[in-house]
Motif scaffolding. Structure first.
Motif, PDB file in Angstrom:
ATOM      1  N   GLN A  13       0.856  -1.180   0.000  1.00  0.00           N
ATOM      2  CA  GLN A  13       0.000   0.000   0.000  1.00  0.00           C
ATOM      3  C   GLN A  13       0.897   1.236   0.000  1.00  0.00           C
ATOM      4  OE1 GLN A  13      -2.626   1.399   3.431  1.00  0.00           O
ATOM      5  NE2 GLN A  13      -4.131   0.326   2.179  1.00  0.00           N
ATOM      6  N   VAL A  14       0.570   2.187  -0.862  1.00  0.00           N
ATOM      7  CA  VAL A  14       1.323   3.437  -0.949  1.00  0.00           C
ATOM      8  C   VAL A  14       0.329   4.582  -1.065  1.00  0.00           C
ATOM      9  CG1 VAL A  14       3.345   2.358  -2.047  1.00  0.00           C
ATOM     10  CG2 VAL A  14       1.513   3.303  -3.473  1.00  0.00           C
ATOM     11  N   PHE A  15       0.802   5.799  -0.792  1.00  0.00           N
ATOM     12  CA  PHE A  15      -0.036   6.956  -1.071  1.00  0.00           C
ATOM     13  C   PHE A  15      -0.220   7.058  -2.584  1.00  0.00           C
ATOM     14  CE2 PHE A  15       1.718   8.695   3.077  1.00  0.00           C
ATOM     15  CZ  PHE A  15       0.539   8.498   3.761  1.00  0.00           C
ATOM     16  N   GLN A  16      -1.380   7.547  -3.006  1.00  0.00           N
ATOM     17  CA  GLN A  16      -1.665   7.574  -4.436  1.00  0.00           C
ATOM     18  C   GLN A  16      -0.666   8.418  -5.211  1.00  0.00           C
ATOM     19  OE1 GLN A  16      -5.745   8.501  -5.386  1.00  0.00           O
ATOM     20  NE2 GLN A  16      -6.404   6.408  -5.019  1.00  0.00           N
ATOM     21  N   HIS A  17      -0.126   9.456  -4.567  1.00  0.00           N
ATOM     22  CA  HIS A  17       0.844  10.275  -5.292  1.00  0.00           C
ATOM     23  C   HIS A  17       2.199   9.582  -5.445  1.00  0.00           C
ATOM     24  CE1 HIS A  17       1.233  11.670  -0.974  1.00  0.00           C
ATOM     25  NE2 HIS A  17       2.483  11.319  -1.233  1.00  0.00           N
ATOM     26  N   ASP A  18       2.364   8.422  -4.788  1.00  0.00           N
ATOM     27  CA  ASP A  18       3.603   7.652  -4.920  1.00  0.00           C
ATOM     28  C   ASP A  18       3.463   6.463  -5.869  1.00  0.00           C
ATOM     29  OD1 ASP A  18       5.104   9.235  -3.155  1.00  0.00           O
ATOM     30  OD2 ASP A  18       4.345   8.156  -1.404  1.00  0.00           O
ATOM     31  N   VAL A  19       2.294   6.302  -6.487  1.00  0.00           N
ATOM     32  CA  VAL A  19       2.096   5.209  -7.437  1.00  0.00           C
ATOM     33  C   VAL A  19       2.959   5.455  -8.676  1.00  0.00           C
ATOM     34  CG1 VAL A  19       0.443   4.032  -8.953  1.00  0.00           C
ATOM     35  CG2 VAL A  19      -0.233   4.714  -6.638  1.00  0.00           C
ATOM     36  N   ARG A  20       3.708   4.428  -9.077  1.00  0.00           N
ATOM     37  CA  ARG A  20       4.584   4.538 -10.246  1.00  0.00           C
ATOM     38  C   ARG A  20       3.834   4.139 -11.518  1.00  0.00           C
ATOM     39  NH1 ARG A  20       9.991   1.344  -7.976  1.00  0.00           N
ATOM     40  NH2 ARG A  20      10.478   2.781  -6.251  1.00  0.00           N
ATOM     41  N   PRO A  21       4.270   4.644 -12.665  1.00  0.00           N
ATOM     42  CA  PRO A  21       3.616   4.263 -13.927  1.00  0.00           C
ATOM     43  C   PRO A  21       3.655   2.762 -14.187  1.00  0.00           C
ATOM     44  CG  PRO A  21       5.033   6.181 -14.252  1.00  0.00           C
ATOM     45  CD  PRO A  21       5.298   5.684 -12.865  1.00  0.00           C
ATOM     46  N   THR A  22       4.676   2.068 -13.662  1.00  0.00           N
ATOM     47  CA  THR A  22       4.802   0.626 -13.886  1.00  0.00           C
ATOM     48  C   THR A  22       4.054  -0.211 -12.852  1.00  0.00           C
ATOM     49  OG1 THR A  22       6.899   0.666 -12.662  1.00  0.00           O
ATOM     50  CG2 THR A  22       7.021   0.823 -15.066  1.00  0.00           C
ATOM     51  N   ASP A  23       3.492   0.428 -11.819  1.00  0.00           N
ATOM     52  CA  ASP A  23       2.745  -0.309 -10.799  1.00  0.00           C
ATOM     53  C   ASP A  23       1.419  -0.817 -11.368  1.00  0.00           C
ATOM     54  OD1 ASP A  23       4.658   0.123  -8.856  1.00  0.00           O
ATOM     55  OD2 ASP A  23       3.643   1.852  -7.976  1.00  0.00           O
ATOM     56  N   ILE A  24       0.980  -1.949 -10.860  1.00  0.00           N
ATOM     57  CA  ILE A  24      -0.342  -2.480 -11.192  1.00  0.00           C
ATOM     58  C   ILE A  24      -1.259  -2.164 -10.015  1.00  0.00           C
ATOM     59  CG2 ILE A  24      -1.676  -4.542 -11.768  1.00  0.00           C
ATOM     60  CD1 ILE A  24       0.993  -5.833 -12.628  1.00  0.00           C
ATOM     61  N   VAL A  25      -2.257  -1.321 -10.221  1.00  0.00           N
ATOM     62  CA  VAL A  25      -3.147  -0.898  -9.142  1.00  0.00           C
ATOM     63  C   VAL A  25      -4.214  -1.964  -8.920  1.00  0.00           C
ATOM     64  CG1 VAL A  25      -4.773   0.846  -8.339  1.00  0.00           C
ATOM     65  CG2 VAL A  25      -2.732   1.540  -9.627  1.00  0.00           C
ATOM     66  N   SER A  80      -3.392   0.117  -3.158  1.00  0.00           N
ATOM     67  CA  SER A  80      -2.651  -1.129  -3.052  1.00  0.00           C
ATOM     68  C   SER A  80      -2.180  -1.495  -4.449  1.00  0.00           C
ATOM     69  CB  SER A  80      -3.531  -2.240  -2.476  1.00  0.00           C
ATOM     70  OG  SER A  80      -3.787  -2.001  -1.107  1.00  0.00           O
ATOM     71  N   VAL A  81      -0.872  -1.702  -4.597  1.00  0.00           N
ATOM     72  CA  VAL A  81      -0.288  -1.910  -5.917  1.00  0.00           C
ATOM     73  C   VAL A  81       0.615  -3.141  -5.927  1.00  0.00           C
ATOM     74  CG1 VAL A  81      -0.328   0.576  -6.359  1.00  0.00           C
ATOM     75  CG2 VAL A  81       1.774  -0.487  -5.489  1.00  0.00           C
ATOM     76  N   ILE A  82       0.860  -3.638  -7.116  1.00  0.00           N
ATOM     77  CA  ILE A  82       1.854  -4.690  -7.322  1.00  0.00           C
ATOM     78  C   ILE A  82       3.072  -4.043  -7.968  1.00  0.00           C
ATOM     79  CG2 ILE A  82       2.404  -6.850  -8.491  1.00  0.00           C
ATOM     80  CD1 ILE A  82      -0.488  -7.565  -8.461  1.00  0.00           C
ATOM     81  N   ARG A  83       4.222  -4.259  -7.367  1.00  0.00           N
ATOM     82  CA  ARG A  83       5.485  -3.732  -7.892  1.00  0.00           C
ATOM     83  C   ARG A  83       6.386  -4.922  -8.210  1.00  0.00           C
ATOM     84  NH1 ARG A  83       7.347   1.604  -4.915  1.00  0.00           N
ATOM     85  NH2 ARG A  83       5.357   2.230  -5.892  1.00  0.00           N
ATOM     86  N   VAL A  84       6.831  -5.020  -9.452  1.00  0.00           N
ATOM     87  CA  VAL A  84       7.605  -6.171  -9.921  1.00  0.00           C
ATOM     88  C   VAL A  84       9.031  -5.742 -10.235  1.00  0.00           C
ATOM     89  CG1 VAL A  84       7.718  -8.074 -11.582  1.00  0.00           C
ATOM     90  CG2 VAL A  84       5.496  -7.112 -10.924  1.00  0.00           C
ATOM     91  N   SER A  85       9.993  -6.523  -9.754  1.00  0.00           N
ATOM     92  CA  SER A  85      11.398  -6.221  -9.998  1.00  0.00           C
ATOM     93  C   SER A  85      11.745  -6.450 -11.464  1.00  0.00           C
ATOM     94  CB  SER A  85      12.290  -7.100  -9.116  1.00  0.00           C
ATOM     95  OG  SER A  85      13.649  -6.936  -9.461  1.00  0.00           O
ATOM     96  N   ARG A  86      12.382  -5.486 -12.076  1.00  0.00           N
ATOM     97  CA  ARG A  86      12.798  -5.644 -13.470  1.00  0.00           C
ATOM     98  C   ARG A  86      13.980  -6.601 -13.585  1.00  0.00           C
ATOM     99  NH1 ARG A  86      12.773   0.616 -15.741  1.00  0.00           N
ATOM    100  NH2 ARG A  86      10.539   1.031 -15.441  1.00  0.00           N
ATOM    101  N   LYS A  87      14.804  -6.661 -12.544  1.00  0.00           N
ATOM    102  CA  LYS A  87      16.031  -7.462 -12.596  1.00  0.00           C
ATOM    103  C   LYS A  87      15.753  -8.956 -12.544  1.00  0.00           C
ATOM    104  CE  LYS A  87      18.849  -3.895 -10.346  1.00  0.00           C
ATOM    105  NZ  LYS A  87      19.716  -3.592  -9.175  1.00  0.00           N
TER     106      LYS A  87
END
Length: 295
Positions: free
Chosen positions: A153-165, A262-269
Motif C-alpha cells: 500500500q502506498v499513497f496515491q501520489h507515490d504510485v509509479r507508472p509501472t505499478d499495477i493498481v 494497493s499496488v503490485i510492484r515487480v522487480s525488473r532485474k
C-alpha cells in the motif's frame, strides 16, 4: 428439457460476452478484443441464435443485458475459468520456478488470495513463497532483492507508472464516540508500528498544526488497531474498509490524509517466465473485473 443437438456454447463467443460486461458495451469490448464492432455483434448473435433468446437489450436507456444474458454470464465465467485452467494444466511445457512474494495484511483478504490459490493449482511446478509484512518493510525487502514481487500500500501520489493498481481507498481519522478528545493536549495515537507510513505521515503533519501526537499503542495487526479504537484508547488513521459504524470519523479535526492505493510492484532485474505468468494472471483478472475486491 434437454438441449437440442445443434445447440453449442462457443468459447470465444462466451469470452466476448464477458468482455462486453467487463468493459461496459460492444464498442469498448471490441477495442479490448482487437475486433470490429460487427465481429463482436456477430459473436453475440451466434449465441442468441443457438439459445433462441435475446442476450443484449437493444433499446435505448435499457440495461445492457437481458435476464437471460445475465444468467448466461454466470455460466460463462465458470465455463471459461475451467476451460482456461484445463489448457494451462495440460500444457506440454509446464512452467517451473520459484517466486518470492511479499504482501500486506489487507491484500491477503482480497480477490488476490483466490488468484494465488488458482495460480498454484494451474502451475504446480512453480513454488510461491509469500510473506506478510508492513508496506515499508516490504519495500525495503524489494529494494534489497529479497522478494521479486511486492504487493504494498502506498499513497496515491507515490504510485509509479509501472505499478499495477489493485484497489484504492481513503484514509480517515477515527476514534470511539466515548473518547473525549482534547485537541489542546497531546493526542493519543494508535499506530501499526514504527515503520507504519501512516504513522510517519501523521507525525510529519503534527509539525504543521497545533496537535501533537503521543503514540499509546503499537500493533502490527489491523484487528488490534480497530480493537484499540473501539476501546477508546485513542485516535487512529484507518483505511475506509476498516472504518465501522461504531466509530466516529473526525476528519475535520486534522489535516486530511492522502488517499492510498494497493499496488503490485515487480522487480525488473528478476523477471522470469514464472514471475511473468503470475503477473499476467493478476492483470487478466483486473481487466476482467476492472478492480479487485477487498473481502
Amino acid at each position: 428439457m434437454s438441449p437440442k443437438v445443434s445447440q453449442r456454447l462457443d468459447i470465444e463467443s462466451l469470452r466476448t460476452l464477458c468482455a462486453i460486461e467487463d468493459h461496459g458495451g460492444i464498442t469498448r469490448a471490441a477495442d479490448y478484443l482487437g475486433l470490429s464492432q460487427s465481429a463482436v455483434s456477430h459473436k453475440v448473435k451466434r449465441l442468441e441464435i443457438s439459445l433462441d433468446c435475446a442476450l443484449l437489450c437493444r433499446r435505448s436507456n435499457a440495461p445492457l443485458f437481458t435476464d437471460a444474458g445475465k444468467d448466461l454470464l454466470v455460466y460463462a465465467k465458470r465455463i471459461l475459468g475451467i476451460h482456461d485452467e484445463a489448457l494451462r494444466s495440460l500444457s506440454k511445457s509446464p512452467l517451473r520456478g520459484s517466486i518470492n512474494l511479499g504482501m500486506t495484511e489487507d491484500t491477503t483478504c482480497s480477490d488476490l488470495s483466490q488468484i494465488l490459490t488458482r495460480f498454484t493449482r494451474l502451475y504446480p511446478g512453480i513454488t510461491v513463497r509469500a510473506q506478510v509484512r508492513q508496506s515499508l518493510d516490504l519495500l525495503q525487502m524489494f529494494t534489497a532483492g529479497a522478494i521479486e514481487i511486492a504487493i504494498v500500500q502506498v499513497f496515491q501520489h507515490d504510485v509509479r507508472p509501472t505499478d499495477i493498481v489493485l484497489f484504492e481507498d481513503r484514509l480517515h481519522w477515527v476514534k470511539s464516540p466515548d473518547l473525549d478528545l482534547d485537541l489542546s493536549d497531546k493526542v493519543p495515537f494508535l499506530s501499526f508500528d514504527e515503520n507504519c507510513f501512516y504513522r510517519r505521515w501523521a507525525m510529519d503533519i503534527a509539525q504543521e498544526q497545533d496537535s501533537i501526537f503521543r503514540t499509546v499503542l503499537e500493533c502490527a495487526s489491523a484487528a488490534g488497531i480497530v480493537a484499540g479504537v473501539n476501546a477508546g484508547l485513542g485516535v487512529a488513521l484507518l483505511s475506509g474498509r476498516h472504518v465501522s459504524a461504531d466509530m466516529e470519523v473526525i476528519d475535520a479535526a486534522f489535516i486530511a490524509p492522502p488517499s492510498v492505493a494497493s499496488v503490485i510492484r515487480v522487480s525488473r532485474k528478476s523477471r522470469d517466465p514464472a514471475t511473468e505468468a503470475l503477473v499476467s494472471e493478476i492483470k487478466n483478472e483486473i481487466s476482467r473485473r476492472r478492480k479487485l475486491r477487498v473481502i
